[in-house]
Motif scaffolding. Structure first.
Motif, short mmCIF file in Angstrom:
data_model
loop_
_atom_site.label_atom_id
_atom_site.label_comp_id
_atom_site.label_asym_id
_atom_site.label_seq_id
_atom_site.Cartn_x
_atom_site.Cartn_y
_atom_site.Cartn_z
N SER A 279 -39.58 -26.07 0.72
CA SER A 279 -38.83 -26.90 0.08
C SER A 279 -37.68 -26.00 0.35
O SER A 279 -37.03 -25.06 0.74
CB SER A 279 -39.32 -25.88 -1.36
N SER A 280 -36.62 -26.69 -0.34
CA SER A 280 -35.15 -26.13 -1.09
C SER A 280 -34.34 -27.00 -1.99
O SER A 280 -35.76 -27.53 -2.40
CB SER A 280 -33.73 -26.60 0.22
N TYR A 281 -33.28 -26.19 -2.43
CA TYR A 281 -32.76 -26.97 -4.01
C TYR A 281 -31.58 -26.91 -4.14
O TYR A 281 -30.85 -25.92 -2.85
CB TYR A 281 -33.30 -25.81 -4.74
N CYS A 282 -31.16 -27.86 -5.05
CA CYS A 282 -29.96 -27.78 -5.01
C CYS A 282 -29.37 -28.59 -6.34
O CYS A 282 -30.62 -28.35 -7.19
CB CYS A 282 -29.00 -29.12 -3.74
N GLU A 283 -27.98 -28.34 -6.55
CA GLU A 283 -27.43 -28.71 -8.11
C GLU A 283 -26.54 -30.44 -7.99
O GLU A 283 -26.14 -30.39 -9.70
CB GLU A 283 -26.39 -27.59 -8.13
N ALA A 284 -26.61 -30.45 -6.60
CA ALA A 284 -25.69 -32.02 -6.80
C ALA A 284 -26.42 -33.03 -6.27
O ALA A 284 -27.69 -33.05 -5.15
CB ALA A 284 -24.37 -31.74 -5.83
N THR A 285 -26.18 -33.90 -5.82
CA THR A 285 -26.81 -35.15 -5.28
C THR A 285 -25.45 -36.32 -4.27
O THR A 285 -26.31 -37.29 -4.27
CB THR A 285 -27.75 -35.77 -6.53
N ASP A 286 -24.80 -35.81 -3.98
CA ASP A 286 -23.87 -36.89 -3.22
C ASP A 286 -24.87 -36.49 -1.87
O ASP A 286 -25.62 -36.22 -1.99
CB ASP A 286 -22.39 -36.19 -3.16
N ASP A 287 -24.21 -37.42 -1.24
CA ASP A 287 -25.19 -37.99 -0.21
C ASP A 287 -25.04 -36.75 1.13
O ASP A 287 -25.70 -36.37 2.04
CB ASP A 287 -24.38 -38.97 0.94
N GLU A 288 -24.04 -35.69 1.54
CA GLU A 288 -24.15 -34.78 1.95
C GLU A 288 -24.91 -33.38 2.12
O GLU A 288 -25.10 -33.15 2.63
CB GLU A 288 -22.65 -34.38 2.09
N THR A 289 -24.86 -33.81 0.00
CA THR A 289 -26.05 -32.33 -0.67
C THR A 289 -27.33 -32.50 -0.09
O THR A 289 -27.84 -31.70 0.41
CB THR A 289 -25.18 -31.88 -1.56
N ILE A 290 -27.62 -34.17 -0.44
CA ILE A 290 -29.11 -34.57 -0.12
C ILE A 290 -29.44 -34.29 1.71
O ILE A 290 -30.63 -34.23 1.39
CB ILE A 290 -28.93 -36.17 -0.23
N GLU A 291 -28.18 -34.20 1.99
CA GLU A 291 -28.82 -34.85 3.43
C GLU A 291 -28.75 -33.37 4.03
O GLU A 291 -30.89 -32.44 5.05
CB GLU A 291 -27.18 -34.65 4.75
N VAL A 292 -28.28 -32.46 4.09
CA VAL A 292 -28.84 -30.81 4.01
C VAL A 292 -30.28 -29.43 2.82
O VAL A 292 -30.82 -29.51 3.51
CB VAL A 292 -26.90 -29.78 3.38
#
Length: 445
Positions: A63-76
């Motif tokens: 699992s992982s999480y993020c706070e943004a949904t730009d293409d680079e962040t989604i890839e990471v």
């Protein structure tokens, strides 16, 4: 957050090797107003959005999480989840299995005012609460806590099988603390009002109840050391039971951290006691139509007439223990799959509350150290408490400076009676009549 964006993340995860995937999104925004000394001391507008991705590959979960949904962040995000799966142990029983074609919308009209609160309304209420409280007694000090807030939350769930769930809620809260100093003595009590509509907030309750108990307890003295029947306020009863809530966790049973692990269908409490987890209770602020795996929720009987009937289960724990799934899965964007409850409802027993007018008991409305002084495994507890000595239905003297102790597993079996009128705690997640526990140890004079 748009469903289309979430579907894109799922697709990327599958294209990069994930066999199964799901997403949880928690988003919220709030306005908080605080008043101090007749002025607004704080006006805060905040918002947050966190997305959590879970993937399964070769029976390993990452699992992982993020706070943004730009293409680079989604890839990471996808890469981290798949990398984390490589280093986890194999777990054949944890699967993503809920499949549903239509979107499940758990939002209910009763959760909303149609419009947002105007800032002036929140400001005026915060100032009025402080002003009207201070007018009650010249010995009151500026309240250390005094404010009003609007809170909007949204949860989304999506998985690779096409299941989509969404739920929104709105709440308003106001609160104040009556801080009283008189004759070199000090007393403080905090009270909150919570509602789904701004017009339903009760600032007068905040003022009157906080002052009632601050004033009522300031002359409190210790009880003589001995054994007394105990009646918790609804807030403190909810807290007391929550201290030992792992007893209902199937996950803690699997981890050998649950003393009731082998007690299903056995008597664990007084036969007066019936506790239900009620996610669809409309007056409950833990209302939810779906759980952390996208399953439709329903009532779960935890204890029925003193008998342990169920643990909280998700799909994994139910398979592991061979029990029915109760659809009590929990999962935040930053956590792994777990179990947990929603609204708690205790069934009334008496036809009215007149039985509580007989005899003597210690009514606890405030405590210190209940969590730190309790051991969920042994059941032992010890905490400082304040409240009132009640005789034949009347509060006869305020009590403070005492320590209440006992053993939960014994206390829950020694309930002398359960009342009729169901009351809510101030967070509106726990609903119970008065409960009288027999002969607890109180250390005082």
């Amino acid at each position: 957050m748009e469903m289309q964006t979430l579907e894109k993340i799922i697709d990327i995860a599958l294209k990069n090797g994930a066999e199964q995937a799901d997403i949880v999104v928690d988003a919220g925004e709030s306005i908080g107003v605080k008043a101090e000394g007749g002025e607004i001391s704080s006006y805060e507008v905040s918002g947050s959005q966190v997305l959590g991705l879970r993937v399964i590959k070769d029976n390993k979960i990452g699992s992982s999480y993020c706070e943004a949904t730009d293409d680079e962040t989604i890839e990471v995000l996808v890469k981290q989840a798949l990398d984390n799966a490589k280093f986890s142990k194999e777990e054949e029983l944890e699967k993503i299995e809920v499949q549903r074609k239509e979107i499940m919308d758990g939002t209910r009209d009763f959760k909303y005012d149609s419009d947002r609160a105007r800032p002036e309304e929140l400001i005026d209420m915060a100032l009025r609460i402080e002003r009207d409280l201070m007018a009650k007694d010249k010995n009151l000090k500026t309240p250390p806590y005094n404010g009003v807030g609007e809170y909007i939350d949204q949860r989304l769930y999506l998985n690779h099988l096409g299941t989509k769930c969404i739920e929104k809620s709105k709440a308003y809260a106001c609160y104040t603390a009556a801080l009283l100093e008189r004759d070199n003595k000090q007393s403080m009590y905090v009270h909150q009002s919570l509602s789904r509509k701004l017009a339903d907030l009760s600032p007068d309750d905040c003022i009157n109840i906080s002052y009632e108990h601050a004033n009522g307890l300031i002359e409190g003295t210790a009880l003589k050391t001995g054994h007394y029947d105990i009646v918790f306020s609804t807030d403190k009863l909810a807290q007391f039971l929550n201290v030992f809530s792992t007893l209902f966790s199937a996950k803690s049973a699997i981890n050998d951290m649950n003393p009731w692990k082998n007690k299903l269908n056995e008597s664990v409490a007084s036969d007066f006691l019936t506790i239900t987890d009620a996610p669809l209770l409309e007056r409950g602020f833990a209302y939810s139509l779906f759980d952390g795996e996208g399953n439709t929720t329903s009532d779960t009987t935890l204890i029925e007439n003193g008998v342990l009937k169920n643990f909280y289960h998700n799909s994994y724990t139910s398979k592991k223990l061979g029990h029915e799934n109760t659809f009590n899965a929990t999962r935040s964007p930053k956590s792994s799959l777990g179990v947990g409850g929603t609204n708690k409802l205790i069934k009334p027993v008496e036809s009215d509350d007149s039985s509580f007018d007989k005899g003597t008991y210690f009514e606890i409305i405030s405590e210190q150290g209940m969590y730190s002084g309790s051991d969920a495994i042994s059941g032992d507890f010890s905490f400082a408490a304040s409240g009132y000595l009640v005789e034949n239905g009347q509060r006869v003297r305020p009590i403070k400076g005492v320590t209440v102790s006992g053993n939960f597993y014994q206390v829950i079996k020694e309930i002398s009676n359960i009342g009729h009128n169901v009351q809510s705690n101030t967070s509106a997640t726990f609903f119970s009549p008065l409960i009288r526990f027999s002969s607890l140890s109180v250390a005082g004079e």
